[in-house]
Design a protein around this motif. Structure first.
Motif, mmCIF file in Angstrom:
data_model
loop_
_atom_site.group_PDB
_atom_site.id
_atom_site.type_symbol
_atom_site.label_atom_id
_atom_site.label_comp_id
_atom_site.label_asym_id
_atom_site.label_seq_id
_atom_site.Cartn_x
_atom_site.Cartn_y
_atom_site.Cartn_z
ATOM 1 N N LEU A 49 0.755 -1.245 0.009
ATOM 2 C CA LEU A 49 -0.129 0.109 0.227
ATOM 3 C C LEU A 49 0.880 1.204 -0.025
ATOM 4 C CD1 LEU A 49 -2.851 -1.058 2.653
ATOM 5 C CD2 LEU A 49 -2.971 -0.786 -0.007
ATOM 6 N N ARG A 50 2.048 1.224 0.659
ATOM 7 C CA ARG A 50 2.954 2.396 0.573
ATOM 8 C C ARG A 50 3.351 2.751 -0.697
ATOM 9 N NH1 ARG A 50 4.262 0.439 5.816
ATOM 10 N NH2 ARG A 50 5.791 -1.084 5.317
ATOM 11 N N LEU A 51 3.751 1.442 -1.385
ATOM 12 C CA LEU A 51 4.250 1.468 -2.737
ATOM 13 C C LEU A 51 3.127 2.300 -3.648
ATOM 14 C CD1 LEU A 51 6.538 0.936 -4.843
ATOM 15 C CD2 LEU A 51 5.341 -1.247 -5.345
ATOM 16 N N LEU A 52 1.969 1.883 -3.571
ATOM 17 C CA LEU A 52 0.942 2.325 -4.427
ATOM 18 C C LEU A 52 0.673 3.864 -4.010
ATOM 19 C CD1 LEU A 52 -1.727 -0.322 -4.219
ATOM 20 C CD2 LEU A 52 -0.569 0.466 -6.202
ATOM 21 N N ASP A 53 0.788 4.175 -2.686
ATOM 22 C CA ASP A 53 0.881 5.427 -2.520
ATOM 23 C C ASP A 53 1.746 6.534 -3.007
ATOM 24 O OD1 ASP A 53 -0.442 7.788 -0.823
ATOM 25 O OD2 ASP A 53 1.173 7.628 0.503
ATOM 26 N N LYS A 54 3.184 5.766 -3.248
ATOM 27 C CA LYS A 54 4.192 6.499 -3.664
ATOM 28 C C LYS A 54 4.251 6.837 -5.210
ATOM 29 C CE LYS A 54 7.736 4.986 -0.404
ATOM 30 N NZ LYS A 54 8.934 4.108 -0.150
ATOM 31 N N ILE A 55 3.422 5.867 -6.028
ATOM 32 C CA ILE A 55 3.219 6.054 -7.456
ATOM 33 C C ILE A 55 2.174 6.785 -7.809
ATOM 34 C CG2 ILE A 55 1.892 3.950 -7.992
ATOM 35 C CD1 ILE A 55 3.834 3.403 -10.229
ATOM 36 N N GLN A 78 0.955 9.126 -10.937
ATOM 37 C CA GLN A 78 1.901 10.083 -11.073
ATOM 38 C C GLN A 78 3.465 9.423 -11.669
ATOM 39 O OE1 GLN A 78 1.395 13.625 -10.446
ATOM 40 N NE2 GLN A 78 3.501 13.925 -11.007
ATOM 41 N N GLY A 79 3.859 8.583 -10.803
ATOM 42 C CA GLY A 79 5.201 8.116 -11.465
ATOM 43 C C GLY A 79 6.268 8.895 -11.124
ATOM 44 N N GLY A 80 7.283 8.853 -11.636
ATOM 45 C CA GLY A 80 8.654 9.484 -11.289
ATOM 46 C C GLY A 80 9.683 8.767 -10.842
ATOM 47 N N ALA A 81 10.427 9.447 -9.979
ATOM 48 C CA ALA A 81 11.736 8.515 -9.453
ATOM 49 C C ALA A 81 11.485 8.144 -7.854
ATOM 50 C CB ALA A 81 13.013 9.277 -9.583
ATOM 51 N N PHE A 82 11.461 7.117 -7.396
ATOM 52 C CA PHE A 82 11.236 6.806 -5.926
ATOM 53 C C PHE A 82 12.030 5.603 -5.687
ATOM 54 C CE2 PHE A 82 7.898 5.162 -8.259
ATOM 55 C CZ PHE A 82 7.818 3.699 -7.674
ATOM 56 N N GLU A 83 12.229 5.441 -4.314
ATOM 57 C CA GLU A 83 12.914 4.333 -3.808
ATOM 58 C C GLU A 83 11.758 3.537 -2.711
ATOM 59 O OE1 GLU A 83 16.606 4.868 -1.811
ATOM 60 O OE2 GLU A 83 17.444 5.508 -3.529
ATOM 61 N N HIS A 84 11.924 2.431 -2.608
ATOM 62 C CA HIS A 84 10.969 1.638 -1.788
ATOM 63 C C HIS A 84 11.700 0.315 -1.282
ATOM 64 C CE1 HIS A 84 7.123 0.238 -0.209
ATOM 65 N NE2 HIS A 84 7.367 -0.883 -0.586
ATOM 66 N N ASP A 85 11.439 0.261 -0.025
ATOM 67 C CA ASP A 85 12.296 -0.790 0.657
ATOM 68 C C ASP A 85 11.036 -1.888 0.864
ATOM 69 O OD1 ASP A 85 14.644 0.147 1.226
ATOM 70 O OD2 ASP A 85 14.061 1.287 3.068
ATOM 71 N N CYS A 86 11.256 -3.002 0.258
ATOM 72 C CA CYS A 86 10.198 -4.034 0.017
ATOM 73 C C CYS A 86 10.213 -5.010 1.144
ATOM 74 C CB CYS A 86 10.267 -5.062 -1.292
ATOM 75 S SG CYS A 86 10.364 -3.989 -2.738
ATOM 76 N N ASN A 87 9.186 -5.098 1.791
ATOM 77 C CA ASN A 87 9.276 -6.021 3.033
ATOM 78 C C ASN A 87 9.942 -7.520 2.818
ATOM 79 O OD1 ASN A 87 7.776 -8.168 5.107
ATOM 80 N ND2 ASN A 87 7.849 -6.241 5.951
#
Length: 373
Positions: A49-55, A78-87
């Motif tokens: 859900l946090r990943l979906l919130d980032k994109i 939105q897209g763009g550049a971001f990082e995500h720490d996957c569980n």
């Protein structure tokens, strides 16, 4: 205003969230593990859900106190550049499959850096997605700038891997017309190992080639042994194989070590033979799309141009069948199925399994977020 879609249980959570995001429909999911010892959403689902919130931009996520009810109201991609720490409970592939579906329809090109477990026996590995899902996306017109790079490998359970996924935005998808059954012209693969002896990759290659060379002479398997900071936090090894047809369609299979070595005590020779046998079964099932990418092809067919799309697939996986049911719920798209029994002469004398000809009319989904220049 359309009525909210309501589902029960945590099964196929990703499908519902992806299609809700693309269709702009609000979805409510109830009774999430309500009878389990640990009810509600798990940490890896919260990470999703946090990943979906980032994109996205403007997404509203409401979770009940017990975690057993989720209300998801999507915003704009939105897209763009971001990082995500996957569980680390799930591999990066669990999260990357979401981005494969959503990235082409974002406002800006996506450049996502995902960290976690790159190779696991529960989720598709990043190697498998790179060799199977990306070619499917290219066949639907998502071309320039589509890339997946493995910076660090990280085996289960402690991960430590890192990948970079880049995708361009796409205004409209092509209509697919892939109906001609094809022969296999070559087999390629990747044997990888982290924090174990480099000799293990050679043992994986030798054992798998012993099976594959009797089927096709053109077999080449690369080796990738990582050490130091590029090897992640846990020991592990595995093998990803993919067979290429005469016109470039990919069928793939893989095998890797389990999270707990006691769960699957395989020596490299056994694991290499397991991967080769899985690939042979995939080839027997046939079709022009690997079973791991059937859902992605079905999605792009449904969202494609308002024309009749047709693709020949092997036996449909339960995940793909449920995905088509959800496509009907969110977009009203219905698929027609025709069973095809292949002629052995067309397949070089071998008797393949029956195939499924998938037919649907696309909804003409347009990326309204993309800036017109």
């Amino acid at each position: 205003m359309s009525q909210d879609l309501i589902y029960d249980g945590c099964n196929f959570l990703r499908q519902r969230l992806v299609l809700a995001t693309l269709s702009g429909k609000k979805v409510k999911i109830r009774r999430i593990r309500s009878k389990d010892e640990s009810p509600g959403l798990h940490e890896f689902e919260a990470s999703l859900l946090r990943l979906l919130d980032k994109i996205t931009n403007g997404t509203t996520i409401a979770i009940s106190v017990s975690g057993t009810t989720l209300v998801y109201e999507p915003g704009i991609l939105q897209g763009g550049a971001f990082e995500h720490d996957c569980n680390n409970e799930r591999a990066i592939g669990y999260y990357l499959e979401i981005l494969l579906c959503l990235a082409p329809f974002c406002k800006q090109p996506v450049k996502a850096t995902l960290k976690g477990v790159t190779n696991d026996n529960a989720d598709p590995s990043v190697d498998l997605l790179k060799e199977t899902s990306l070619p499917v996306m290219r066949q639907f017109g998502i071309l320039n700038g589509l890339e997946l790079k493995i910076v660090k490998r990280g085996a289960a359970p402690d991960g430590g891997g890192e990948i970079i996924f880049q995708s361009p935005v796409c205004r409209k998808l092509n209509c697919a017309q892939f109906m001609q059954l094809e022969k296999i012209k070559r087999v390629r693969g990747m044997a990888y190992a982290t924090r174990v002896s480099p000799q293990i990759t050679n043992r994986l290659v030798d054992s798998s080639r012993a099976i594959l060379n009797s089927f096709v002479p053109d077999v080449y398997i690369y080796t990738d042994h990582r050490k130091g900071v590029q090897s992640g936090n846990s020991p592990g090894f595995g093998l990803c194989l993919y067979a290429e047809t005469t016109s470039g369609h990919i069928l793939s299979a893989e095998a890797s070590t389990a999270r707990s070595m006691s769960d699957m005590p395989l020596v490299p020779e056994d694991l290499g033979r397991l991967a080769a046998n899985r690939l042979m079964e995939e080839i027997h099932q046939g079709g022009l799309v690997s079973s791991s990418s059937q859902y992605l092809a079905a999605l792009f067919m449904a969202l494609g141009d308002q024309n009749v799309g047709k693709i020949v697939m092997g036996s449909l996986t339960p995940y793909t069948i449920q995905f088509m049911r959800h496509l009907r719920d969110f977009f009203g798209v219905m698929f027609k199925f025709d069973i095809i029994t292949p002629d052995p002469d067309e397949l070089g004398g071998r008797q393949g399994a029956s195939k499924v000809l998938l037919t649907c009319v696309g909804v003409g989904f347009s990326n309204i977020s993309k800036t017109i220049r």
